[in-house]
Scaffold this motif. Structure first.
Motif, PDB file in Angstrom:
ATOM      1  N   THR A  85       0.792  -1.223   0.000  1.00  0.00           N
ATOM      2  CA  THR A  85       0.000   0.000   0.000  1.00  0.00           C
ATOM      3  C   THR A  85       0.827   1.277   0.000  1.00  0.00           C
ATOM      4  O   THR A  85       0.611   2.167  -0.824  1.00  0.00           O
ATOM      5  CB  THR A  85      -0.939   0.025   1.223  1.00  0.00           C
ATOM      6  OG1 THR A  85      -1.809  -1.111   1.166  1.00  0.00           O
ATOM      7  CG2 THR A  85      -1.775   1.297   1.240  1.00  0.00           C
ATOM      8  N   ALA A  86       1.791   1.381   0.915  1.00  0.00           N
ATOM      9  CA  ALA A  86       2.496   2.645   1.094  1.00  0.00           C
ATOM     10  C   ALA A  86       3.261   3.068  -0.154  1.00  0.00           C
ATOM     11  O   ALA A  86       3.311   4.257  -0.495  1.00  0.00           O
ATOM     12  CB  ALA A  86       3.454   2.545   2.283  1.00  0.00           C
ATOM     13  N   VAL A  87       3.831   2.114  -0.870  1.00  0.00           N
ATOM     14  CA  VAL A  87       4.681   2.447  -2.011  1.00  0.00           C
ATOM     15  C   VAL A  87       3.900   3.136  -3.117  1.00  0.00           C
ATOM     16  O   VAL A  87       4.311   4.179  -3.631  1.00  0.00           O
ATOM     17  CB  VAL A  87       5.386   1.179  -2.537  1.00  0.00           C
ATOM     18  CG1 VAL A  87       6.014   1.431  -3.905  1.00  0.00           C
ATOM     19  CG2 VAL A  87       6.457   0.731  -1.552  1.00  0.00           C
ATOM     20  N   TYR A  88       2.749   2.589  -3.508  1.00  0.00           N
ATOM     21  CA  TYR A  88       2.040   3.195  -4.629  1.00  0.00           C
ATOM     22  C   TYR A  88       1.077   4.295  -4.198  1.00  0.00           C
ATOM     23  O   TYR A  88       0.755   5.191  -4.987  1.00  0.00           O
ATOM     24  CB  TYR A  88       1.311   2.126  -5.452  1.00  0.00           C
ATOM     25  CG  TYR A  88      -0.108   1.813  -5.035  1.00  0.00           C
ATOM     26  CD1 TYR A  88      -1.184   2.540  -5.545  1.00  0.00           C
ATOM     27  CD2 TYR A  88      -0.385   0.783  -4.138  1.00  0.00           C
ATOM     28  CE1 TYR A  88      -2.486   2.251  -5.168  1.00  0.00           C
ATOM     29  CE2 TYR A  88      -1.688   0.487  -3.760  1.00  0.00           C
ATOM     30  CZ  TYR A  88      -2.737   1.227  -4.284  1.00  0.00           C
ATOM     31  OH  TYR A  88      -4.020   0.933  -3.904  1.00  0.00           O
ATOM     32  N   SER A  89       0.600   4.254  -2.958  1.00  0.00           N
ATOM     33  CA  SER A  89      -0.396   5.229  -2.521  1.00  0.00           C
ATOM     34  C   SER A  89       0.208   6.522  -1.990  1.00  0.00           C
ATOM     35  O   SER A  89      -0.430   7.578  -2.052  1.00  0.00           O
ATOM     36  CB  SER A  89      -1.297   4.626  -1.438  1.00  0.00           C
ATOM     37  OG  SER A  89      -2.173   3.678  -1.993  1.00  0.00           O
ATOM     38  N   PHE A  90       1.429   6.465  -1.457  1.00  0.00           N
ATOM     39  CA  PHE A  90       2.035   7.653  -0.867  1.00  0.00           C
ATOM     40  C   PHE A  90       3.417   7.943  -1.441  1.00  0.00           C
ATOM     41  O   PHE A  90       3.688   9.068  -1.862  1.00  0.00           O
ATOM     42  CB  PHE A  90       2.115   7.498   0.658  1.00  0.00           C
ATOM     43  CG  PHE A  90       0.781   7.623   1.339  1.00  0.00           C
ATOM     44  CD1 PHE A  90       0.363   8.836   1.860  1.00  0.00           C
ATOM     45  CD2 PHE A  90      -0.069   6.536   1.438  1.00  0.00           C
ATOM     46  CE1 PHE A  90      -0.877   8.963   2.481  1.00  0.00           C
ATOM     47  CE2 PHE A  90      -1.307   6.645   2.051  1.00  0.00           C
ATOM     48  CZ  PHE A  90      -1.711   7.863   2.565  1.00  0.00           C
ATOM     49  N   GLU A  91       4.293   6.955  -1.454  1.00  0.00           N
ATOM     50  CA  GLU A  91       5.646   7.198  -1.967  1.00  0.00           C
ATOM     51  C   GLU A  91       5.600   7.669  -3.421  1.00  0.00           C
ATOM     52  O   GLU A  91       6.196   8.686  -3.775  1.00  0.00           O
ATOM     53  CB  GLU A  91       6.490   5.921  -1.865  1.00  0.00           C
ATOM     54  CG  GLU A  91       7.902   6.101  -2.433  1.00  0.00           C
ATOM     55  CD  GLU A  91       8.721   4.822  -2.358  1.00  0.00           C
ATOM     56  OE1 GLU A  91       9.948   4.923  -2.398  1.00  0.00           O
ATOM     57  OE2 GLU A  91       8.122   3.734  -2.278  1.00  0.00           O
ATOM     58  N   LEU A  92       4.893   6.932  -4.282  1.00  0.00           N
ATOM     59  CA  LEU A  92       4.861   7.263  -5.702  1.00  0.00           C
ATOM     60  C   LEU A  92       4.227   8.627  -5.975  1.00  0.00           C
ATOM     61  O   LEU A  92       4.799   9.421  -6.738  1.00  0.00           O
ATOM     62  CB  LEU A  92       4.139   6.153  -6.464  1.00  0.00           C
ATOM     63  CG  LEU A  92       4.172   6.238  -7.994  1.00  0.00           C
ATOM     64  CD1 LEU A  92       5.603   6.185  -8.520  1.00  0.00           C
ATOM     65  CD2 LEU A  92       3.347   5.107  -8.611  1.00  0.00           C
ATOM     66  N   PRO A  93       3.084   8.973  -5.393  1.00  0.00           N
ATOM     67  CA  PRO A  93       2.517  10.305  -5.655  1.00  0.00           C
ATOM     68  C   PRO A  93       3.436  11.455  -5.226  1.00  0.00           C
ATOM     69  O   PRO A  93       3.576  12.444  -5.954  1.00  0.00           O
ATOM     70  CB  PRO A  93       1.224  10.313  -4.840  1.00  0.00           C
ATOM     71  CG  PRO A  93       0.844   8.877  -4.729  1.00  0.00           C
ATOM     72  CD  PRO A  93       2.148   8.142  -4.613  1.00  0.00           C
ATOM     73  N   LEU A  94       4.056  11.330  -4.046  1.00  0.00           N
ATOM     74  CA  LEU A  94       4.953  12.399  -3.601  1.00  0.00           C
ATOM     75  C   LEU A  94       6.145  12.516  -4.540  1.00  0.00           C
ATOM     76  O   LEU A  94       6.594  13.624  -4.875  1.00  0.00           O
ATOM     77  CB  LEU A  94       5.420  12.142  -2.170  1.00  0.00           C
ATOM     78  CG  LEU A  94       4.352  12.141  -1.071  1.00  0.00           C
ATOM     79  CD1 LEU A  94       4.989  12.021   0.307  1.00  0.00           C
ATOM     80  CD2 LEU A  94       3.482  13.395  -1.136  1.00  0.00           C
ATOM     81  N   GLN A  95       6.676  11.387  -4.985  1.00  0.00           N
ATOM     82  CA  GLN A  95       7.810  11.418  -5.904  1.00  0.00           C
ATOM     83  C   GLN A  95       7.401  11.967  -7.265  1.00  0.00           C
ATOM     84  O   GLN A  95       8.163  12.704  -7.894  1.00  0.00           O
ATOM     85  CB  GLN A  95       8.402  10.021  -6.045  1.00  0.00           C
ATOM     86  CG  GLN A  95       9.129   9.551  -4.793  1.00  0.00           C
ATOM     87  CD  GLN A  95       9.839   8.229  -5.001  1.00  0.00           C
ATOM     88  OE1 GLN A  95       9.317   7.326  -5.641  1.00  0.00           O
ATOM     89  NE2 GLN A  95      11.023   8.106  -4.443  1.00  0.00           N
ATOM     90  N   TYR A  96       6.197  11.616  -7.711  1.00  0.00           N
ATOM     91  CA  TYR A  96       5.734  12.142  -8.995  1.00  0.00           C
ATOM     92  C   TYR A  96       5.642  13.664  -8.974  1.00  0.00           C
ATOM     93  O   TYR A  96       6.028  14.339  -9.931  1.00  0.00           O
ATOM     94  CB  TYR A  96       4.376  11.535  -9.338  1.00  0.00           C
ATOM     95  CG  TYR A  96       4.458  10.288 -10.198  1.00  0.00           C
ATOM     96  CD1 TYR A  96       5.685   9.651 -10.423  1.00  0.00           C
ATOM     97  CD2 TYR A  96       3.328   9.751 -10.791  1.00  0.00           C
ATOM     98  CE1 TYR A  96       5.759   8.515 -11.209  1.00  0.00           C
ATOM     99  CE2 TYR A  96       3.399   8.615 -11.586  1.00  0.00           C
ATOM    100  CZ  TYR A  96       4.613   8.003 -11.799  1.00  0.00           C
ATOM    101  OH  TYR A  96       4.692   6.892 -12.593  1.00  0.00           O
ATOM    102  N   GLY A  97       5.113  14.216  -7.887  1.00  0.00           N
ATOM    103  CA  GLY A  97       5.038  15.663  -7.786  1.00  0.00           C
ATOM    104  C   GLY A  97       6.408  16.311  -7.828  1.00  0.00           C
ATOM    105  O   GLY A  97       6.605  17.352  -8.473  1.00  0.00           O
ATOM    106  N   ALA A  98       7.381  15.673  -7.162  1.00  0.00           N
ATOM    107  CA  ALA A  98       8.737  16.214  -7.139  1.00  0.00           C
ATOM    108  C   ALA A  98       9.405  16.105  -8.510  1.00  0.00           C
ATOM    109  O   ALA A  98      10.090  17.033  -8.955  1.00  0.00           O
ATOM    110  CB  ALA A  98       9.565  15.481  -6.084  1.00  0.00           C
ATOM    111  N   VAL A  99       9.227  14.982  -9.187  1.00  0.00           N
ATOM    112  CA  VAL A  99       9.823  14.810 -10.513  1.00  0.00           C
ATOM    113  C   VAL A  99       9.261  15.836 -11.490  1.00  0.00           C
ATOM    114  O   VAL A  99       9.995  16.443 -12.277  1.00  0.00           O
ATOM    115  CB  VAL A  99       9.590  13.375 -11.029  1.00  0.00           C
ATOM    116  CG1 VAL A  99       9.954  13.253 -12.511  1.00  0.00           C
ATOM    117  CG2 VAL A  99      10.405  12.378 -10.218  1.00  0.00           C
ATOM    118  N   LEU A 100       7.948  16.039 -11.459  1.00  0.00           N
ATOM    119  CA  LEU A 100       7.331  17.022 -12.349  1.00  0.00           C
ATOM    120  C   LEU A 100       7.809  18.439 -12.044  1.00  0.00           C
ATOM    121  O   LEU A 100       7.791  19.303 -12.923  1.00  0.00           O
ATOM    122  CB  LEU A 100       5.810  16.948 -12.248  1.00  0.00           C
ATOM    123  CG  LEU A 100       5.152  15.732 -12.893  1.00  0.00           C
ATOM    124  CD1 LEU A 100       3.644  15.721 -12.616  1.00  0.00           C
ATOM    125  CD2 LEU A 100       5.399  15.701 -14.398  1.00  0.00           C
ATOM    126  N   ALA A 101       8.240  18.682 -10.813  1.00  0.00           N
ATOM    127  CA  ALA A 101       8.741  19.997 -10.422  1.00  0.00           C
ATOM    128  C   ALA A 101      10.248  20.126 -10.640  1.00  0.00           C
ATOM    129  O   ALA A 101      10.851  21.124 -10.232  1.00  0.00           O
ATOM    130  CB  ALA A 101       8.400  20.278  -8.956  1.00  0.00           C
TER     131      ALA A 101
END
Length: 349
Positions: free
Chosen positions: A197-213
């Motif tokens: 759960t934690a990897v795709y629900s929280f880790e991935l979204p936070l990382q996606y926002g950072a990568v896009l920024a």
């Protein structure tokens, strides 16, 4: 949601509609139409917090790729849909969010058509697996076609691939533990929940926002660690609600985890307490009823297992907040993580 990204209104719903396209029309056969409807139904409802995690991190890091945020956010919602539908197949759940799940919908269609119980089971399995497959394919396509530079898209796809592999392994571990062949340790089940759960629900979204920024890789990795801590806290409290929650509010049965024999941290902790004889007697009983479940709940509370898990979740929230402060991020982002973590964990609790 509004902000510096320029994203506004119910952008998640609009982007999902865009990614999934128009419903199958008159030229589509009955099977394509059934799958199209099932996929649309499966993406309806839920908290949809994952896309908003992407948007918030991107905005608070001063990102300038507002045009890519909706596609990437929708991809995460589609990924979640795929996992949810497949999870309902694995767990045999015909209800999700207080209404029929994908397998439940296909099963009901078969039963109304006069299918035998075995045939209805086969149709429910096929329809739900295929619906989940379509959601997963749509998630990958949404990322691959996001309006961002090729190097950014490649990084997003790499992160998605890693999350898929880890989450799939976590799901398999959950099923393996439920077989009851060997009792897992607390560390085992925490790792399973982190992966599932934690990897795709929280880790991935936070990382996606950072990568896009266009954040530094150290920030991307650091926010990933924060996400895992928050995800564990959220899942631990969700486990509590899976036994103690009100189905009318949670949208899922309070008997499912116990009937399936899930080795959650609640159960693993109970094994070390006086509650274990009661819990063991009912755990994995497919016919467990309200009276037996109430007995298990009383035992879990008397033995301290509920309090233990809730305190463990609070510790992960505190760790996530502390780690965020150590990353040298903008003050607004640090404050947002603190507020968001409290909101999400209250929602799970």
């Amino acid at each position: 949601m509004t902000g510096a990204t320029g994203v506004s209104g119910d952008w998640v719903a609009r982007e999902l509609d865009e990614q999934l396209g128009s419903p199958a029309g008159a030229t589509a056969g009955p099977d394509e139409s059934a799958l199209t409807r099932a996929l649309a139904d499966a993406t309806t409802g839920g908290k949809r917090f994952r896309p908003h995690l992407v948007e918030s991190v991107h905005r608070l890091l001063g990102g300038r790729r507002a045009d890519a945020v909706p596609a990437v956010g929708a991809a995460l919602e589609l990924l979640h849909t795929a996992f949810v539908v497949h999870d309902d197949v694995i767990d045999g759940d015909d209800t999700r969010r207080g209404r029929p799940s994908a397998p439940g919908t296909f099963r009901a269609h078969a039963q109304r058509a006069g299918a035998s119980p075995a045939a209805a089971d086969a149709y429910a399995l096929a329809g739900a697996v295929l619906t989940g497959d379509l959601a997963l394919a749509a998630a990958v396509r949404a990322v691959a076609t996001a309006p961002a530079p090729p190097a950014t898209v490649a990084r997003l796809l790499d992160l998605l691939d890693a999350a898929l592999r880890i989450s799939a392994a976590g799901e398999l571990a959950d099923v393996r533990f439920s077989m009851g062949l060997a009792e897992p340790s607390l560390a085992d089940v925490l790792t399973m929940e982190e992966h599932k759960t934690a990897v795709y629900s929280f880790e991935l979204p936070l990382q996606y926002g950072a990568v896009l920024a266009d954040a530094e890789e150290s920030v991307v990795l650091g926010l990933g660690r924060v996400g895992r801590q928050l995800g564990l806290a959220y899942q631990l409290l969700d486990d509590v609600q899976g036994v103690f929650g009100d189905p009318a509010r949670t949208g899922k049965s309070a008997l499912g985890d116990l009937r399936e024999g899930k080795r959650t941290p609640l159960v693993v902790h109970a094994r070390t307490t006086s509650a274990w004889p009661v819990v063991r007697r009912h755990l994995g009983d497919p016919h467990l009823g309200p009276a037996g479940a109430a007995e298990v709940r009383r035992a879990l509370e008397a033995g301290g297992s509920r309090a233990f898990v809730e305190e463990l979740a609070a510790g992960y929230v505190a760790a996530a907040t502390a780690q965020t402060a150590e990353l040298g991020l903008p003050a607004e982002l640090v404050a947002w993580v603190g507020d968001m973590s409290q909101t999400l964990t209250r929602g799970a609790a």
